[in-house]
Structure formats: C-alpha cells, structure tokens
Design a protein around this motif. Sequence first.
Motif, short mmCIF file in Angstrom:
data_model
loop_
_atom_site.label_atom_id
_atom_site.label_comp_id
_atom_site.label_asym_id
_atom_site.label_seq_id
_atom_site.Cartn_x
_atom_site.Cartn_y
_atom_site.Cartn_z
N UNK A 288 -3.46 2.58 10.61
CA UNK A 288 -2.31 3.79 10.10
C UNK A 288 -3.30 4.64 9.17
N UNK A 289 -3.18 5.99 9.71
CA UNK A 289 -4.14 7.04 9.04
C UNK A 289 -3.17 7.88 8.53
N UNK A 290 -3.17 8.38 7.26
CA UNK A 290 -2.46 9.58 6.81
C UNK A 290 -3.43 10.56 6.51
N UNK B 22 0.90 -1.17 -0.07
CA UNK B 22 0.07 0.05 0.21
C UNK B 22 0.95 1.27 -0.21
N UNK B 23 0.44 2.20 -0.72
CA UNK B 23 1.25 3.44 -0.87
C UNK B 23 0.43 4.66 -0.46
N UNK B 24 0.20 5.14 0.79
CA UNK B 24 -0.49 6.30 0.93
C UNK B 24 0.27 7.77 0.82
N UNK B 25 -0.31 8.66 -0.03
CA UNK B 25 0.25 9.90 0.08
C UNK B 25 -0.55 10.89 0.25
N UNK B 26 -0.05 12.06 0.95
CA UNK B 26 -0.65 13.30 1.09
C UNK B 26 0.24 14.16 1.54
N UNK B 27 0.04 15.44 0.94
CA UNK B 27 0.79 16.99 1.21
C UNK B 27 2.30 16.40 1.23
N UNK B 28 2.81 15.84 0.39
CA UNK B 28 4.24 15.81 0.36
C UNK B 28 4.93 14.80 1.18
N UNK B 29 3.88 13.77 1.80
CA UNK B 29 4.40 12.76 2.62
C UNK B 29 3.94 11.38 1.92
N UNK C 191 -8.93 1.85 3.77
CA UNK C 191 -10.37 2.52 3.91
C UNK C 191 -9.89 4.06 3.70
N UNK C 192 -10.11 4.51 2.34
CA UNK C 192 -9.62 6.05 2.20
C UNK C 192 -8.35 6.21 2.42
N UNK C 193 -7.87 7.04 3.47
CA UNK C 193 -6.44 7.20 3.76
C UNK C 193 -6.27 6.37 5.24
N UNK C 194 -6.75 5.40 5.38
CA UNK C 194 -6.53 4.45 6.47
C UNK C 194 -6.11 3.25 6.08
N UNK C 195 -5.23 2.69 6.66
CA UNK C 195 -4.77 1.21 6.22
C UNK C 195 -5.24 0.29 7.60
#
Length: 677
Positions: free
Chosen positions: A106-108, A4-11, A85-89
């Motif tokens: 884990x939520x980003x 899984x690859x979560x991305x948000x605001x440069x992270x 689930x959306x931005x949560x693993x």
Amino acid sequence: MTVFHLRAAGVSLVLDTRGTASVLHWGPDLGDIDLSAPAFVPAVPPSSIDVPLRLSLLPSLAEGWSGRPAIENGHGFRTAEAHHQDQTLVVRSASPDATQEVVTELELTPQGVLRVRHRLTNRGDHEIVLPSLDVLLPIPAEASELLDFTGLWSHERSPQRAPLRHGIWSRESRHGRPGHDDAFLMVAGEPGFGFRRGRVWAVHLAWSGDKRIWAERSALGPSVLGAGELLAPGEIRLAPGGSYETPWLVAVFSGSGLDGLSDRLHPWIRATSPLSLPRPVVLNTWEAVYFHHDLTVLGQLADAAAEVGVERFVLDDGWFTGRRDDRRALGDWSVDDTVWPDGLHPLISRVHARGMEFGLWVEPEMISPDSRLARDHPDWILDGGAGPTWRWQRTLDLTRAYDHLLERLSALLSEYPIAFLKWDHNRDLLTPGVAHRQTRALYRLLAALKDAFPHVEIESCASGGARIDLGILPLVDRFWTSDTNDPLDRQSIQRWTGILVPPEYLGGHLGDGVAHVTGRTSALGFRLATALFGSAGIEWNLTRASPQEKADIAAWIAEHKRLRPLLHSGRVVRADSPDPAHLVHGVIAPDRAHAVFALVTLGTPAAALPPPIRFPGLDPDRSYTVRPIGVPPRTMQDAPPPWLAAGEVTLPGRFLSEVGLPAPLLTPEQALLLELA
Ligand code: DGJ
C-alpha cells in the motif's frame, strides 16, 4: 504489530496490523492523532458473528464478511508480518494451512494517491488454480451515490450515476481490452457531488485486459470499492513456488468533488509517467485519405501541414503490403512496394524537409485471415481462427508471435527514422482465458521496443479510446481519445476522460467541417476550441481547406504553441453548471498567474440569460485581466455584455470565481476562449 498511519496531501490511510491487517480509514487527513484508542471498533449486532466485524486486507467469509471476497472460495488469511518503507506499507499474510502467502503493498504518494496490490505465492506442494484476487477498500456510508462510465465506439466514457443500495454494482470488461464501455473509474461520493463539491472516493484498475470493478454496500454495515483482473476459470495456475501479482488499484479521495481527483491524479501521472514536452502538433492522415495512399497526394498534404505549423506527420493505416482496405493484410508489416516503390523514404524525406517528424500506424496484435502471415503461421491465430471475425480480422496469440513482431517492428524502426508509432487494436478478443497472458505479452513487447528505441513515442489507440488505462500508460506517450472528431461529442468525451488523464496525454484533432463519424456540421471556431487543450492535431485533408480556413488553422496552431506550456502543466478545472447546455472548463498555471478557460454551449440555454461564467480555482487575492482569444463564436444577442464589448475586464480572482462574468449569448455548439493573466 502496530497501527500505521500514512499521511500525504490531505489524505490519511490508517492500517491496523494488530491481529489481521485491516484498513481502518482511507479518506481525509486525520492529523496527528493517537491511534491506540479503540475508536474504530464497531458494536456487535444481534444475529451476527460474536466479535466486532473487521474487514481485513483480504476480506473473506471466514472473518464474517458475506460480501464479495478478495479471493473467491478463499480462506481467512492471517497477518504474519508488516513493515513500513517510507510511504509504503508491506504486509505479509498467510492462509491457515500456510500453503498460500499474500504480500500486499500500500503506497500513499506525495500527491495523496493510494496504490494497492497483492502478490500471491503458492507455498504448498500442489498446483493452485486461482479463481480471483481483488483489492478492496472500505468507504464511509455517506458515499452513497455512484458515478462510473459506459460507452460505445466513438462515444467513450459516457457517465452514469446511480444510488449505492444494498448489494453490488459491478462492472466487468470481457473484451481483452478495457473496451469502449470501460467503467474507467468507480466513484462513490456524497449525494449530489459535482466537479467542485462533495467528498468522493474513486478507484481505477491499472490494467489493459479483462477486469471487474465494483462498489458494494453490505447489509452488514460496511461499504467497499473493489477491483481486480477478471480471471477465467483455470486462467491462473500456480505451480509450487509460482506467484500471481494483481494490477495496481489506484484509489483517490477528494474532499472537493471530481476536480479534486484530478488535482491528485494529474500531478502524480505527470511525475511518474513524464512526457517529453512540448507535445508536437500532429497531422494524422486517416480521415484525410483513408486507404488511398499516393505519394503525390500525401506529399501535398505534408506541404499543407507544414505551412500551417504542424510538427509531426503521421501516416495512418494503408501503407503495408496488400492493405488497400480493411479486409486484408494485417500482419504483413513491410512497406507495400506497388504503392511505395521506393519505400517510405521519399515521403519521410519530404516530411523531414518541411521540418516535421514522421509517425507511422501499426496494429501488431492483429492478423487478417487474408494475409501472408496467416497463410504461413495459421497456428499463431488465437482459437485457431474459429468464431466470427471482427473488422475482418483476428487476434494473434502474442505468446507465439512475440519474437516475430519484435523483429518486424524493430526492422521498421531501424530502416526508417520514425519518431512515433500509433499502436492500434481494433477488435475484442472473444477467446476466453487468454486476456491475462495477452496483456502481459503486450506490456513486454511495448517495454522491449521502448528499451531498444527509447526515442520512439507510442500512442495507445484501440478503435479510438478503447484502451485508455493506467496499466499501459507507463509504456506509451499518448492516448487516442476517440474516433469521433465531432467537437460536440468530443466535449463530453474529453471532459470525462480528463478526470483521470491529464490533457497533454489525450489526442484531440481538428476534423473536417462535416464530421466523418456523425455527419454533423460544426463551425471551425468550435472545432478549434475543442481541440486546443489536449495533445493537439489535425485529421482533415488540408489541401481542400480554403485560404481563410488555413489562415485560421495557422493562427490556432500558433496560439496552441504559445499556450501549451500552460495547458500541459496546469491544473484542470471544470465549473459545476446549473445549465447542462452551458459548460465552463479551464487550465490554471501552477502559480495561478495565468489561465485559459472555455465557455462551451452544447445546446440552447435554459433561460434567455445563461448562467454567468464562473472561473473556479483562481487566486482569490490576485487581479486578473480577462480577454477573449481565438475565433470569435457565433452569438445571437442585441448587445453583448459590456465587458466583452470593451475587449477586456480586470477583476479580482475572488469575484471571478464567486460571482463570475455575464455570459454572451452564444448559439448552440460554439465556444468562447478566454485568457486570464
Ligand atoms: C481505428 C483508429 O482508431 C483510427 O484512428 C484509424 O487509425 C483506423 N483504426 C485505421 O484502421
């Protein structure tokens, strides 16, 4: 199972759930990449396990990790399931014998803040005594310099730096509250990182009880940041089917120094624990009258407060039955009818008639041995009253006193039109094994009051700033940052507390000319400039202020009211100063059209000409007019810089950020406020 690859605001957060779930990367955004390549798999060194080392979500000896594990004495957990689930693993793992199940979230967030927690459930037939359950995250080897905090009463969040060598740098809180020496944040960064430079990785544990937070560099290769509740032996016992959930670990990466942490944390906190704005200007009676409660005196103080523009009058300690000093009466939460024969009504009516709200101090978790409550319910005192008292008081067992406290506080809030409770907590617990249940009971109590009295705001105070954390934040509206109102100390305490907490959540009060805690004398302008940026207030007997002082205070409050929409929604910036005696900090509006900065001198500058005032964070392509506001600071110079003598200057943001303006020669403990528009 997949990567899984979560991305948000440069992270980016990369979690590999093939085999045993493992965080492969937490840090700068990796873009849209193919993660199936074995790019994260290390070599196998000699004299080691015979497979590449891979840190799971619950690192343990069983996988070859001889650093501090996620569960002391824990076995290797295997990943059973993972979904998105959306931005949560959400990852479900099980112990080899399937008697323990851990669900990790884990939520980003959209601001790039990573939150992680575990919930362990006993799936076996026997009780489990849980020794620990912590959250660990990998950090890269370049993060080899640490910053965390320590402190003491009236000197909270004093920074300390050290290199991260092989081994653990671990900070523990055993106070039953975070404490004045709370580590607060554990920051690991590139050597020499500052407010505006260097990559940094930071963690905070959202918890108000005992905790540990650490950085570890292992000779095996990996480095980690970790944190969790500090559990006493036997404190968490899980019957079959029972669960324990860790507090959230809040983890933040910044590619541009400590300000980059605030750039993520402040918008996230503002979005998830929103305050009612504007923040009212407060007058708190503590340093004005201490325990000498008298309707005439307090009525005059209320009049003086209203005259200068105060919006909320807070009656501090000393109002309840028998409380004439700090040696007695905690627990007896009814209005003292010898001091207040008609209750608090006459004072509240006067406060309301002057157009102000009324607030009241309480310390519900505590009990004085010399109190009616202690005589009636000696069994409600933790430890049965053994061990030393602290500020002459003891702690209530909240699990026993819960209903009583809810009833007493509800009665007060129902009888009186109270807009605000200052909720204090003035001692360490000193009872092993109770911090978990006390903290949970406190959260329940605060939530129940918020539910029943949604309009009542609550301030978290603990002998000043000994309980400032993101566990209690969703349940409160303000932190009392420190018991010192000395502006010199406050500059540092506010600067560092403000890395995590946005200014509008942090109470900052104008104190007496001679600070009550330190005895230091400070100029009014310095005191006013220091208290301007946060949730502003006054803690001074205004009836003794001179007409000139009152006029200056009234002008300051008017200025604060004009500027607070900016101060309490903008981006906080702090310049890296080559001279530790010369600080620059500011707040910039989200559209970067408007800003307020302060140049602060803590001492004598290192050179005859101090460094120029650089304004970080401006729009490089916009033109700004810079002009001084507030009480002019004291200077010692034959001639001021011409731009200041002229009263204003207009220059591009790029110039103001990169070159800056020549600084006037302020004497020590002065502040120059500058508005840019
Ligand atoms: C400690 C607090 O931090 C002070 O502001 C004040 O409320 C006193 N307690 C009152 O006892």
